[in-house]
Design a protein around this motif. Structure first.
Motif, PDB file in Angstrom:
ATOM      1  N   UNK A   7       0.784  -1.284   0.087  1.00 31.81           N
ATOM      2  CA  UNK A   7       0.173  -0.054  -0.050  1.00 31.81           C
ATOM      3  C   UNK A   7       0.745   1.364  -0.046  1.00 31.81           C
ATOM      4  N   UNK A   8       2.023   1.127   0.449  1.00 35.12           N
ATOM      5  CA  UNK A   8       3.015   2.329   0.827  1.00 35.12           C
ATOM      6  C   UNK A   8       3.675   2.674  -0.752  1.00 35.12           C
ATOM      7  N   UNK A   9       3.677   1.732  -1.586  1.00 35.09           N
ATOM      8  CA  UNK A   9       4.174   1.730  -2.886  1.00 35.09           C
ATOM      9  C   UNK A   9       2.836   2.031  -3.939  1.00 35.09           C
ATOM     10  N   UNK A  10       1.728   1.985  -3.632  1.00 36.99           N
ATOM     11  CA  UNK A  10       0.542   1.916  -4.687  1.00 36.99           C
ATOM     12  C   UNK A  10       0.632   3.436  -5.099  1.00 36.99           C
ATOM     13  N   UNK A  11       0.700   3.608  -6.236  1.00 37.30           N
ATOM     14  CA  UNK A  11       0.204   5.050  -6.831  1.00 37.30           C
ATOM     15  C   UNK A  11      -1.231   5.449  -6.545  1.00 37.30           C
ATOM     16  N   UNK A  12      -2.068   4.606  -6.248  1.00 35.87           N
ATOM     17  CA  UNK A  12      -3.265   5.162  -6.069  1.00 35.87           C
ATOM     18  C   UNK A  12      -3.427   5.624  -4.724  1.00 35.87           C
ATOM     19  N   UNK A  71      10.327   6.755   1.582  1.00 38.49           N
ATOM     20  CA  UNK A  71      10.986   6.104   3.011  1.00 38.49           C
ATOM     21  C   UNK A  71      11.065   4.815   3.296  1.00 38.49           C
ATOM     22  N   UNK A  72       9.771   4.055   2.568  1.00 39.84           N
ATOM     23  CA  UNK A  72      10.016   2.513   3.055  1.00 39.84           C
ATOM     24  C   UNK A  72      11.139   1.930   2.239  1.00 39.84           C
ATOM     25  N   UNK A  86      10.062   2.249  -8.402  1.00 36.00           N
ATOM     26  CA  UNK A  86       8.991   2.702  -7.293  1.00 36.00           C
ATOM     27  C   UNK A  86       8.941   4.214  -7.037  1.00 36.00           C
ATOM     28  N   UNK A  87       9.807   4.879  -7.920  1.00 38.64           N
ATOM     29  CA  UNK A  87       9.958   6.356  -7.841  1.00 38.64           C
ATOM     30  C   UNK A  87      10.472   6.826  -6.505  1.00 38.64           C
ATOM     31  N   UNK A  88      11.167   5.906  -5.837  1.00 35.22           N
ATOM     32  CA  UNK A  88      11.732   6.585  -4.523  1.00 35.22           C
ATOM     33  C   UNK A  88      12.854   7.552  -4.609  1.00 35.22           C
ATOM     34  N   UNK A  89      13.594   7.061  -5.664  1.00 39.10           N
ATOM     35  CA  UNK A  89      14.838   8.073  -5.807  1.00 39.10           C
ATOM     36  C   UNK A  89      14.588   8.441  -7.195  1.00 39.10           C
TER      37      UNK A  89
END
Length: 465
Positions: free
Chosen positions: A137-142, A148-149, A184-187
């Motif tokens: 859920x923390x990586x879901x674009x919705x 930070x995950x 995941x577009x985290x960086x």
């Protein structure tokens, strides 16, 4: 048998029920072209034993393939691997589509130490998979993603595997996490390039590094950049101006390094080959030009391999393939025997309703199609595992006489099915008189193609009225 010139890796195995089957060992020449290389092949002997050999000067990914099943793993230089292939149901592909839902070859390694490379990688990937599922859920674009995950995941990994050393496994973990962070577009892409590409050696020999590199620069050039539109890039490719192409993309701060820029350029040319905005012939010429002129030896090899791979894709469309298969009487029949004719070829399974329906439609139209143009032939390739299924279907079936056209058996030629893109049954291919496919997709008989096919002779004089 495949002759292996130099080997330092041995895979020695025993199987429960694969006697007489062909086992092949494949690898990739490089991660840019993804050109498959047959490293070795053998037949499982009467005692169920087999041996496969290859050469590696750095850990490399290989896979063992039997029929349409395979299993991949890493091999290290100088290692001997003992494997066991337990009893396996080879007919799984007749009950489900193993191309869309693969069934792995259940190879089991015997006597591996707990710190063996494949086991370490397996534990790492299992940890990542479980973390992603638990935190999806923390990586879901919705929802609102929480970058930070990824930091949390890295801490979990370090806790499980310990400090990452500058060896293959340490780099594998770092590059894998970086690729995941990008996905995941985290960086940002720029930050990852700054960390893993800028001022770093280009590790051509490291398949995981190349995966990350190609992910970082995917689509960043071939579709056009902020400064250069795709139409100008296509123009330079058409004119063969590799120097201007390279100099222009070098305006991007992320492509200032000449070595990185040229590697990204080769990647962009590969993408362009499959983009309708570019001429395939022109792309291929530019790839060959880079291979001939590059001052980087690695790029000359990569360009040569890429050109070979692209030519292979073009030959699938533009060259006749001479394949020999047995007919219902086990006589060898070559596709080249049909040269000069339109060949409407169906890959079928005689026991499946979808195939039977199309076969009946072919039988209904066969005489009318042949009457309109004698240069058309129907060919059905039975992809049933047992030859006898085709034989009984034609010889002992009261309707068998209706299917009076050429029937062949695929004879375990899975590479032929792969070449023609057969991943489900029935699949139909229309070959032109020169033996090349008429189009990428051929409609099945039920579509109505047999009413007015492209093989029909048209009266050109009507256009002169």
């Amino acid at each position: 048998m495949c002759a292996v010139a130099q080997t330092n890796v041995l895979i020695s195995g025993t199987s429960a029920n694969a006697i007489g089957k062909r086992m092949a060992l494949y690898g990739y020449s490089d991660m840019l072209s993804m050109h498959e290389v047959l490293l070795d092949e053998t037949l499982v002997d009467s005692s169920g034993r087999f041996e496969l050999r290859c050469f590696a000067d750095y850990p490399r990914l290989v896979y063992v393939e039997v029929e349409c099943y395979n299993q991949s793993f890493f091999v290290e230089p100088g290692r001997t691997y003992t494997v066991w292939l337990p009893e396996f149901d080879w007919s799984v592909d007749e009950r489900r589509n193993v191309y869309l839902d693969p069934e792995p070859l259940p190879l089991e390694f015997i006597g591996l130490q707990a710190d063996e490379l494949n086991l370490r990688i397996g534990r790492f990937e299992a940890l990542v998979d479980s973390f992603m599922v638990a935190n999806r859920v923390f990586f879901d674009p919705r929802y609102k993603p929480d970058p930070r995950r990824m930091d949390t995941l890295r801490r979990e990994v370090l806790k499980a595997v310990g400090p990452l050393e500058d060896d293959f496994f340490g780099r594998y973990v770092n590059y894998s996490l970086a690729e995941l962070s990008l996905a995941m577009r985290a960086v940002s892409r720029a930050k990852l390039i700054d960390r893993y590409v800028k001022n770093q050696p280009v590790r051509y020999y490291d398949e995981q590094y190349m995966r990350l590199f190609l992910a970082l620069y995917a689509g960043s050039i071939s579709h056009g950049t902020r400064r250069i539109g795709q139409d100008r890039l296509a123009m330079w490719v058409e004119s063969g101006d590799a120097v201007r192409y390279a100099d222009s993309i070098g305006l991007d701060p992320l492509l200032r390094n000449e070595q990185v820029r040229e590697l990204a350029m080769l990647q962009a040319l590969k993408e362009s080959f499959y983009d309708r905005a570019y001429s395939r012939d022109a792309v291929l010429r530019m790839v060959e030009s880079v291979g001939n002129s590059s001052k980087f030896p690695e790029h000359r090899k990569l360009a040569s391999s890429l050109a070979q791979s692209l030519k292979g894709d073009m030959s699938t469309e533009n060259e006749m393939v001479d394949i020999v298969l047995p007919d219902v009487d086990r006589n060898p029949v070559s596709l080249s025997d049909f040269a000069g004719k339109w060949v409407y070829m169906g890959f079928v399974r005689v026991g499946e309703p979808a195939s039977l329906s199309e076969i009946e439609t072919m039988a209904h139209f066969r005489d009318s199609v042949y009457a309109k143009n004698p240069d058309v032939v129907f060919v059905c390739v039975s992809c049933d595992r047992e030859f006898q299924r085709m034989y009984h279907f034609l010889k002992n079936n009261r309707r068998g006489h209706r299917y009076n056209w050429t029937w062949l058996h695929y004879d375990g030629n899975y590479r032929m099915l792969e070449r023609y893109g057969v991943v489900s049954y029935p699949t139909f291919i229309l070959l032109k008189p020169d033996g090349t496919p008429y189009s990428e997709l051929t409609p099945p008989p039920a579509s109505g193609i047999l009413l007015h096919g492209p093989w029909e002779k048209r009266d050109e004089s009507m256009w002169d009225r």
